[in-house]
Design a protein around this motif. Structure first.
Motif, PDB file in Angstrom:
ATOM      1  N   GLU A 205      -9.179 -11.162   1.872  1.00  0.00           N
ATOM      2  CA  GLU A 205      -8.843  -9.807   2.282  1.00  0.00           C
ATOM      3  C   GLU A 205      -7.555  -9.780   3.088  1.00  0.00           C
ATOM      4  O   GLU A 205      -6.708  -8.902   2.898  1.00  0.00           O
TER       5      GLU A 205
ATOM      6  N   GLU B  19      -5.127 -11.941   2.913  1.00  0.00           N
ATOM      7  CA  GLU B  19      -4.039 -12.245   1.987  1.00  0.00           C
ATOM      8  C   GLU B  19      -3.648 -11.006   1.188  1.00  0.00           C
ATOM      9  O   GLU B  19      -2.465 -10.725   1.000  1.00  0.00           O
ATOM     10  N   LEU B  20      -4.643 -10.268   0.719  1.00  0.00           N
ATOM     11  CA  LEU B  20      -4.361  -9.058  -0.042  1.00  0.00           C
ATOM     12  C   LEU B  20      -3.680  -8.002   0.821  1.00  0.00           C
ATOM     13  O   LEU B  20      -2.763  -7.313   0.359  1.00  0.00           O
ATOM     14  N   GLU B  21      -4.099  -7.877   2.079  1.00  0.00           N
ATOM     15  CA  GLU B  21      -3.444  -6.938   2.986  1.00  0.00           C
ATOM     16  C   GLU B  21      -1.993  -7.341   3.223  1.00  0.00           C
ATOM     17  O   GLU B  21      -1.104  -6.489   3.254  1.00  0.00           O
TER      18      GLU B  21
ATOM     19  N   GLN C 207      -0.074  -8.968   1.182  1.00  0.00           N
ATOM     20  CA  GLN C 207       0.673  -8.702  -0.053  1.00  0.00           C
ATOM     21  C   GLN C 207       0.994  -7.219  -0.195  1.00  0.00           C
ATOM     22  O   GLN C 207       2.085  -6.869  -0.622  1.00  0.00           O
ATOM     23  N   THR C 208       0.068  -6.358   0.169  1.00  0.00           N
ATOM     24  CA  THR C 208       0.327  -4.922   0.077  1.00  0.00           C
ATOM     25  C   THR C 208       1.353  -4.487   1.108  1.00  0.00           C
ATOM     26  O   THR C 208       2.138  -3.575   0.854  1.00  0.00           O
ATOM     27  N   GLU C 209       1.379  -5.130   2.280  1.00  0.00           N
ATOM     28  CA  GLU C 209       2.376  -4.798   3.287  1.00  0.00           C
ATOM     29  C   GLU C 209       3.767  -5.210   2.837  1.00  0.00           C
ATOM     30  O   GLU C 209       4.741  -4.524   3.089  1.00  0.00           O
TER      31      GLU C 209
ATOM     32  N   SER D 216       4.751  -5.407  -0.271  1.00  0.00           N
ATOM     33  CA  SER D 216       5.126  -4.546  -1.394  1.00  0.00           C
ATOM     34  C   SER D 216       5.627  -3.197  -0.924  1.00  0.00           C
ATOM     35  O   SER D 216       6.445  -2.572  -1.591  1.00  0.00           O
ATOM     36  N   ASP D 217       5.142  -2.703   0.219  1.00  0.00           N
ATOM     37  CA  ASP D 217       5.535  -1.380   0.705  1.00  0.00           C
ATOM     38  C   ASP D 217       6.872  -1.381   1.302  1.00  0.00           C
ATOM     39  O   ASP D 217       7.795  -1.779   1.397  1.00  0.00           O
TER      40      ASP D 217
END
Length: 56
Positions: free
Chosen positions: A45, A47-49, A51-53, A55-56
Motif C-alpha cells: 500500500e 509503495e502504491l501511494e 507511485q501515485t504521488e 505520477s501526480d
C-alpha cells in the motif's frame, strides 16, 4: 469472523487432527504468518501511494 461456537468447533477439530501438543505451535505459526501478510500488505500500500504521488 467466526463466532464463539464456530471457534470452539474449529478448535475441537484442530485438537483431533493435530493433537493437543501441536495446537499451540500451529496457532503461533498461523499468527506469525498473518503478521507477515499484514506487513507485506502495508508495504505494498505504501509503495502504491508513493507511485501515485510521483505520477501526480
Amino acid at each position: 469472523m467466526p463466532g464463539g461456537m464456530e471457534m470452539m468447533v474449529i478448535l475441537l477439530i484442530a485438537v483431533l487432527l493435530f493433537g493437543a501438543n501441536k495446537v499451540p505451535k500451529l496457532a503461533r505459526s498461523m499468527g506469525e504468518a498473518q503478521g507477515e501478510f499484514k506487513k507485506g500488505r502495508q508495504e505494498l500500500e505504501q509503495e502504491l501511494e508513493a507511485q501515485t504521488e510521483v505520477s501526480d
